[in-house]
Design a protein around this motif. Structure first.
Motif, PDB file in Angstrom:
ATOM      1  N   ILE A 147      38.303  37.524  36.587  1.00  0.00           N
ATOM      2  CA  ILE A 147      39.560  36.887  36.188  1.00  0.00           C
ATOM      3  C   ILE A 147      39.912  37.436  34.809  1.00  0.00           C
ATOM      4  N   SER A 148      40.974  38.203  34.739  1.00  0.00           N
ATOM      5  CA  SER A 148      41.343  38.871  33.495  1.00  0.00           C
ATOM      6  C   SER A 148      41.743  37.850  32.428  1.00  0.00           C
ATOM      7  N   GLU A 149      41.761  38.314  31.195  1.00  0.00           N
ATOM      8  CA  GLU A 149      42.072  37.422  30.076  1.00  0.00           C
ATOM      9  C   GLU A 149      43.460  36.801  30.226  1.00  0.00           C
ATOM     10  N   GLY A 150      44.441  37.620  30.622  1.00  0.00           N
ATOM     11  CA  GLY A 150      45.796  37.097  30.803  1.00  0.00           C
ATOM     12  C   GLY A 150      45.873  36.061  31.898  1.00  0.00           C
ATOM     13  N   THR A 151      45.129  36.292  32.979  1.00  0.00           N
ATOM     14  CA  THR A 151      45.110  35.330  34.078  1.00  0.00           C
ATOM     15  C   THR A 151      44.430  34.035  33.652  1.00  0.00           C
ATOM     16  N   ARG A 152      43.344  34.154  32.906  1.00  0.00           N
ATOM     17  CA  ARG A 152      42.657  32.953  32.423  1.00  0.00           C
ATOM     18  C   ARG A 152      43.581  32.102  31.558  1.00  0.00           C
ATOM     19  N   ALA A 153      44.370  32.770  30.717  1.00  0.00           N
ATOM     20  CA  ALA A 153      45.301  32.043  29.847  1.00  0.00           C
ATOM     21  C   ALA A 153      46.371  31.331  30.666  1.00  0.00           C
ATOM     22  N   SER A 154      46.897  32.003  31.700  1.00  0.00           N
ATOM     23  CA  SER A 154      47.956  31.387  32.509  1.00  0.00           C
ATOM     24  C   SER A 154      47.423  30.244  33.352  1.00  0.00           C
ATOM     25  N   VAL A 155      46.198  30.380  33.863  1.00  0.00           N
ATOM     26  CA  VAL A 155      45.595  29.301  34.650  1.00  0.00           C
ATOM     27  C   VAL A 155      45.306  28.099  33.750  1.00  0.00           C
ATOM     28  N   ALA A 156      44.803  28.359  32.537  1.00  0.00           N
ATOM     29  CA  ALA A 156      44.535  27.272  31.591  1.00  0.00           C
ATOM     30  C   ALA A 156      45.816  26.520  31.253  1.00  0.00           C
ATOM     31  N   LYS A 157      46.908  27.249  31.101  1.00  0.00           N
ATOM     32  CA  LYS A 157      48.202  26.616  30.815  1.00  0.00           C
ATOM     33  C   LYS A 157      48.650  25.759  31.990  1.00  0.00           C
ATOM     34  N   TRP A 158      48.469  26.265  33.200  1.00  0.00           N
ATOM     35  CA  TRP A 158      48.844  25.518  34.398  1.00  0.00           C
ATOM     36  C   TRP A 158      48.013  24.245  34.529  1.00  0.00           C
ATOM     37  N   MET A 159      46.751  24.310  34.124  1.00  0.00           N
ATOM     38  CA  MET A 159      45.884  23.147  34.250  1.00  0.00           C
ATOM     39  C   MET A 159      46.298  22.009  33.317  1.00  0.00           C
ATOM     40  N   GLU A 160      47.176  22.283  32.362  1.00  0.00           N
ATOM     41  CA  GLU A 160      47.694  21.237  31.482  1.00  0.00           C
ATOM     42  C   GLU A 160      48.835  20.459  32.125  1.00  0.00           C
TER      43      GLU A 160
END
Length: 210
Positions: free
Chosen positions: A98-111
């Motif tokens: 899971i690339s860094e950009g994807t991790r950031a977008s998933v973390a944002k979605w989890m909010e």
């Protein structure tokens, strides 16, 4: 004189694929991936951005992508750098980064409030649906490709699955690596998935021509 029994004449129906492009769906090019990401970021569509990024990174079939659970990508409150998902078709796990950009977008979605208390990463909007359906995912993909002016009938959910591995194969020519990334049990399945790019593999009896 008795009239012979003749078959009933049925009204001609248009072919189901009339006006559609059928067959192998095209992978997205890097410029297409960039354009879709920019549009989703500008629209602040956190779910679709996370879904798009994870679809590209995971290379999962649509049926497996929509059923992903929060536990598949998150541990101790952090998004994992690598994940493993059991494929419904083969019943074998496939691992992916899971690339860094994807991790950031998933973390944002989890909010997002929609994800609170949900077991699934892409919860449905109705109580009777635990997660989005494969049909809904297909509609979302059509929206993505249509938003940047691509012919929607030329692309589909398998375009997401093929995008990253197509680029990897172009750079390395390593079919075995692509087979592992896609979770295929047979090399022929990988060859079919890559389409024309692998025509030289068939001709050479399983060895790439350079």
């Amino acid at each position: 004189m008795q009239t012979p029994n003749l078959p009933a004449i049925r009204a001609l129906r248009p072919a189901w694929n009339k006006g559609r492009i059928v067959g192998q769906k095209l992978p997205l090019k890097p410029k297409h991936v960039w354009a879709i990401r920019v549009r989703l970021e500008l629209a602040e569509n956190h779910r679709d951005l996370a879904l798009f990024n994870l679809a590209i990174d995971s290379k999962l079939r649509g049926c497996d992508l929509v059923r992903m659970k929060v536990a598949d990508v998150m541990a101790s409150g952090q998004i994992k750098a690598r994940a493993s998902v059991l494929q419904s078709k083969t019943q074998k796990p496939v691992r992916f980064e899971i690339s860094e950009g994807t991790r950031a977008s998933v973390a944002k979605w989890m909010e997002d409030p929609l994800t609170v208390g949900s077991e699934f990463l892409w919860p449905g909007r109705f109580h009777e649906r635990l997660h989005i359906s494969t049909r809904q995912y297909a509609r979302i993909v059509r929206d993505w490709v249509g938003s940047i002016g691509l012919e929607v009938t030329a692309y589909g959910t398998h375009s997401m699955r093929r995008t990253k591995v197509t680029q990897i194969y172009k750079k390395t020519g390593n079919l075995r690596a692509v087979q592992l990334l896609l979770g295929h049990t047979k090399m022929d399945s990988t060859v079919r998935r890559l389409g024309r790019m692998c025509s030289d593999w068939r001709v050479s009896g399983g060895h790439r021509q350079n």
